[in-house]
Write a protein that holds these residues in place. Structure first.
Motif, PDB file in Angstrom:
ATOM      1  N   UNK A  35       9.124 -20.451  -5.034  1.00 28.47           N
ATOM      2  CA  UNK A  35       9.753 -20.003  -6.269  1.00 28.47           C
ATOM      3  C   UNK A  35       9.129 -18.700  -6.752  1.00 28.47           C
ATOM      4  N   UNK A  37       8.789 -17.196 -10.618  1.00 27.49           N
ATOM      5  CA  UNK A  37       8.997 -17.412 -12.038  1.00 27.49           C
ATOM      6  C   UNK A  37       8.613 -16.149 -12.785  1.00 27.49           C
ATOM      7  N   UNK A  39       7.391 -14.747 -16.607  1.00 31.93           N
ATOM      8  CA  UNK A  39       6.818 -15.170 -17.883  1.00 31.93           C
ATOM      9  C   UNK A  39       6.691 -13.973 -18.816  1.00 31.93           C
ATOM     10  N   UNK A  43       5.784 -16.451 -23.465  1.00 38.71           N
ATOM     11  CA  UNK A  43       5.120 -17.515 -22.679  1.00 38.71           C
ATOM     12  C   UNK A  43       6.098 -18.444 -21.972  1.00 38.71           C
ATOM     13  N   UNK A  44       7.387 -18.326 -22.283  1.00 44.37           N
ATOM     14  CA  UNK A  44       8.364 -19.215 -21.648  1.00 44.37           C
ATOM     15  C   UNK A  44       8.473 -18.903 -20.167  1.00 44.37           C
ATOM     16  N   UNK A  45       8.201 -19.855 -19.322  1.00 42.59           N
ATOM     17  CA  UNK A  45       8.279 -19.675 -17.880  1.00 42.59           C
ATOM     18  C   UNK A  45       9.739 -19.832 -17.457  1.00 42.59           C
ATOM     19  N   UNK A  47      12.632 -19.573 -14.401  1.00 43.85           N
ATOM     20  CA  UNK A  47      12.872 -19.530 -12.962  1.00 43.85           C
ATOM     21  C   UNK A  47      13.742 -18.319 -12.618  1.00 43.85           C
ATOM     22  N   UNK A  50      14.675 -19.241  -6.071  1.00 43.20           N
ATOM     23  CA  UNK A  50      14.009 -20.240  -5.241  1.00 43.20           C
ATOM     24  C   UNK A  50      14.489 -20.114  -3.798  1.00 43.20           C
ATOM     25  N   UNK A  91       5.213 -14.807 -11.331  1.00 47.85           N
ATOM     26  CA  UNK A  91       4.392 -15.744 -10.590  1.00 47.85           C
ATOM     27  C   UNK A  91       5.159 -16.290  -9.395  1.00 47.85           C
ATOM     28  N   UNK A  95       5.897 -25.357  -3.842  1.00 39.89           N
ATOM     29  CA  UNK A  95       6.029 -26.740  -4.280  1.00 39.89           C
ATOM     30  C   UNK A  95       5.582 -27.680  -3.188  1.00 39.89           C
ATOM     31  N   UNK A 103       4.439 -31.246  -7.585  1.00 38.81           N
ATOM     32  CA  UNK A 103       3.733 -30.239  -8.377  1.00 38.81           C
ATOM     33  C   UNK A 103       3.827 -28.864  -7.727  1.00 38.81           C
ATOM     34  N   UNK A 104       3.627 -27.862  -8.549  1.00 39.44           N
ATOM     35  CA  UNK A 104       3.679 -26.473  -8.115  1.00 39.44           C
ATOM     36  C   UNK A 104       2.275 -25.904  -7.997  1.00 39.44           C
ATOM     37  N   UNK A 106       0.349 -22.307  -7.856  1.00 38.62           N
ATOM     38  CA  UNK A 106       0.709 -21.003  -8.378  1.00 38.62           C
ATOM     39  C   UNK A 106      -0.222 -19.883  -7.900  1.00 38.62           C
ATOM     40  N   UNK A 107       0.372 -18.695  -7.745  1.00 33.53           N
ATOM     41  CA  UNK A 107      -0.426 -17.499  -7.577  1.00 33.53           C
ATOM     42  C   UNK A 107      -0.950 -17.032  -8.928  1.00 33.53           C
ATOM     43  N   UNK A 108      -1.775 -15.997  -8.899  1.00 25.58           N
ATOM     44  CA  UNK A 108      -2.407 -15.493 -10.122  1.00 25.58           C
ATOM     45  C   UNK A 108      -1.491 -14.598 -10.939  1.00 25.58           C
TER      46      UNK A 108
ATOM     47  N   UNK B  33       5.427 -32.855 -16.243  1.00 24.73           N
ATOM     48  CA  UNK B  33       4.190 -32.258 -15.733  1.00 24.73           C
ATOM     49  C   UNK B  33       3.455 -31.550 -16.884  1.00 24.73           C
ATOM     50  N   UNK B  35       0.511 -28.522 -17.210  1.00 26.74           N
ATOM     51  CA  UNK B  35      -0.240 -27.481 -16.508  1.00 26.74           C
ATOM     52  C   UNK B  35      -1.129 -26.759 -17.523  1.00 26.74           C
ATOM     53  N   UNK B  41      -4.432 -15.841 -15.463  1.00 26.78           N
ATOM     54  CA  UNK B  41      -4.385 -16.632 -14.240  1.00 26.78           C
ATOM     55  C   UNK B  41      -3.062 -17.373 -14.108  1.00 26.78           C
ATOM     56  N   UNK B  42      -2.850 -17.936 -12.937  1.00 27.36           N
ATOM     57  CA  UNK B  42      -1.696 -18.791 -12.728  1.00 27.36           C
ATOM     58  C   UNK B  42      -1.928 -20.165 -13.330  1.00 27.36           C
ATOM     59  N   UNK B  43      -0.969 -21.040 -13.127  1.00 30.02           N
ATOM     60  CA  UNK B  43      -1.031 -22.367 -13.718  1.00 30.02           C
ATOM     61  C   UNK B  43      -1.805 -23.336 -12.835  1.00 30.02           C
ATOM     62  N   UNK B 103      11.758 -27.331 -12.137  1.00 27.61           N
ATOM     63  CA  UNK B 103      11.043 -27.729 -13.334  1.00 27.61           C
ATOM     64  C   UNK B 103      11.391 -26.780 -14.471  1.00 27.61           C
ATOM     65  N   UNK B 105      10.354 -25.429 -18.151  1.00 29.66           N
ATOM     66  CA  UNK B 105       9.110 -25.305 -18.902  1.00 29.66           C
ATOM     67  C   UNK B 105       9.334 -25.159 -20.402  1.00 29.66           C
ATOM     68  N   UNK B 106       8.377 -25.692 -21.148  1.00 32.66           N
ATOM     69  CA  UNK B 106       8.306 -25.438 -22.578  1.00 32.66           C
ATOM     70  C   UNK B 106       7.570 -24.134 -22.840  1.00 32.66           C
ATOM     71  N   UNK B 107       7.491 -23.717 -24.105  1.00 31.24           N
ATOM     72  CA  UNK B 107       6.847 -22.448 -24.450  1.00 31.24           C
ATOM     73  C   UNK B 107       5.338 -22.518 -24.471  1.00 31.24           C
TER      74      UNK B 107
END
Lengths: 116, 114
Positions: A35, A37, A39, A43-45, A47, A50, A91, A95, A103-104, A106-108, B33, B35, B41-43, B103, B105-107
Motif C-alpha cells: 500500500x 498511504x 498523511x 493526521x488522517x491516513x 489510502x 494498493x 508511507x 500487509x 497488520x501493516x 510501515x516505512x518511515x 487495530x 498503532x 516515523x512510520x506506524x 484499513x 484510519x481515524x484522525x
C-alpha cells in the motif's frame, strides 16, 4: 522479519510535474498486499493505492501509479501532474497475515513538497 | 457514512498519570487495530481485535499498555504511569472483516507527556 524501507526522507517537485517515491521491502512470503498511504497535516491516513503481489499488472488510480518489481522487492509510487494538494507525508506499507491479524508494517515515510 | 473517530484529539498529561484513548470504528467493521506513530516515523502495530476473539497483543511495548473492546464497538487504549517516551500520535483503524485488506484510519490522538 518483514521490513519496509523508504530511502527518501523528503522529496520536492514542481507543480504539474511528475515525481517518484521509492519503497523497498523484505519478505519471504509470496502472497501479500502493498500500500501507499498519504498523511496530510490533519493526521488522517488516506489510502492512495494498493497492489496485490500475485498480480503482475501495476496498479493505477488516476494520477497515481506504482512500479511493482516483485523479484527486486520494490514498490515505487509515481505521481503525475503534481498538485498542491498532494503535499503530505507518504508511507509505504506491507500487509502481513498472522492468523487473522492483517497488520501493516510501515516505512518511515517521505515528505513530499510541491513547489508552486 | 461516518468514518473512524477518536477522542480526545489531543491530550497533555503529566508523567506518571494514566490516560485513556478512545476509538469508535466504522459500524459493522469487525476488525480494529491500534498503532503508535512517533514523531517523524512510520506506524508501529500495538494491538488487534477481531470480533469476540482473543486480541493479538503482540505489539504492546510494555505491561503499562492495555486495550479493551466490547464486541464490535468502541475500543479504549489505556496507558498507565505514562512516561515521556509514550508521547506520540495513537492511531486507530478498522476494517470490514478479518479477510479485508483495507484499513480505515481515524484522525488519531496526539499524546504529550510532560
Amino acid at each position: 522479519a518483514q521490513t519496509v524501507t523508504q530511502s527518501q526522507p523528503e522529496m520536492s517537485v514542481q507543480e504539474a510535474e511528475t515525481v517518484t517515491l521509492s519503497c523497498t521491502y523484505d519478505t519471504s512470503e509470496s502472497d501479500y498486499y502493498l500500500f501507499w498511504y498519504k498523511q496530510p497535516p490533519s493526521r488522517q491516513m488516506i489510502l492512495v493505492i494498493r497492489q496485490e503481489a500475485y498480480k503482475q499488472q501495476n496498479a493505477t488510480e488516476n494520477r497515481f501509479s506504482v512500479n511493482f518489481q516483485k523479484a527486486a522487492k520494490s514498490f515505487s509510487l509515481k505521481i503525475s501532474d503534481s498538485q498542491l494538494g498532494d503535499a503530505a507525508m507518504y508511507f509505504c506499507a506491507y500487509q502481513i497475515r498472522m492468523d487473522s491479524n492483517y497488520q501493516l508494517i510501515w516505512g518511515a515515510g517521505t515528505k513530499l513538497i510541491i513547489k508552486p | 457514512g461516518a468514518g473512524v473517530s477518536q477522542s480526545p484529539s489531543n491530550k497533555v498529561t503529566e508523567k506518571g498519570k494514566d490516560v485513556e484513548l478512545r476509538c469508535d470504528p466504522i459500524s459493522g467493521h469487525t476488525a480494529l487495530y491500534w498503532y503508535r506513530q512517533r514523531l517523524g516515523q512510520g506506524l508501529e502495530f500495538l494491538i488487534y481485535f477481531q470480533g469476540n476473539s482473543a486480541p493479538d497483543k503482540s505489539g504492546l511495548p510494555s505491561d503499562r499498555f492495555s486495550a479493551e473492546r466490547t464486541g464490535e464497538s468502541v475500543s479504549t487504549l489505556t496507558i498507565q504511569r505514562t512516561q515521556q517516551e509514550d508521547s506520540a500520535v495513537y492511531l486507530c483503524a478498522s476494517s470490514l472483516s478479518r479477510a479485508s485488506y483495507e484499513q480505515y484510519f481515524g484522525p488519531g490522538t496526539r499524546l504529550t507527556v510532560t
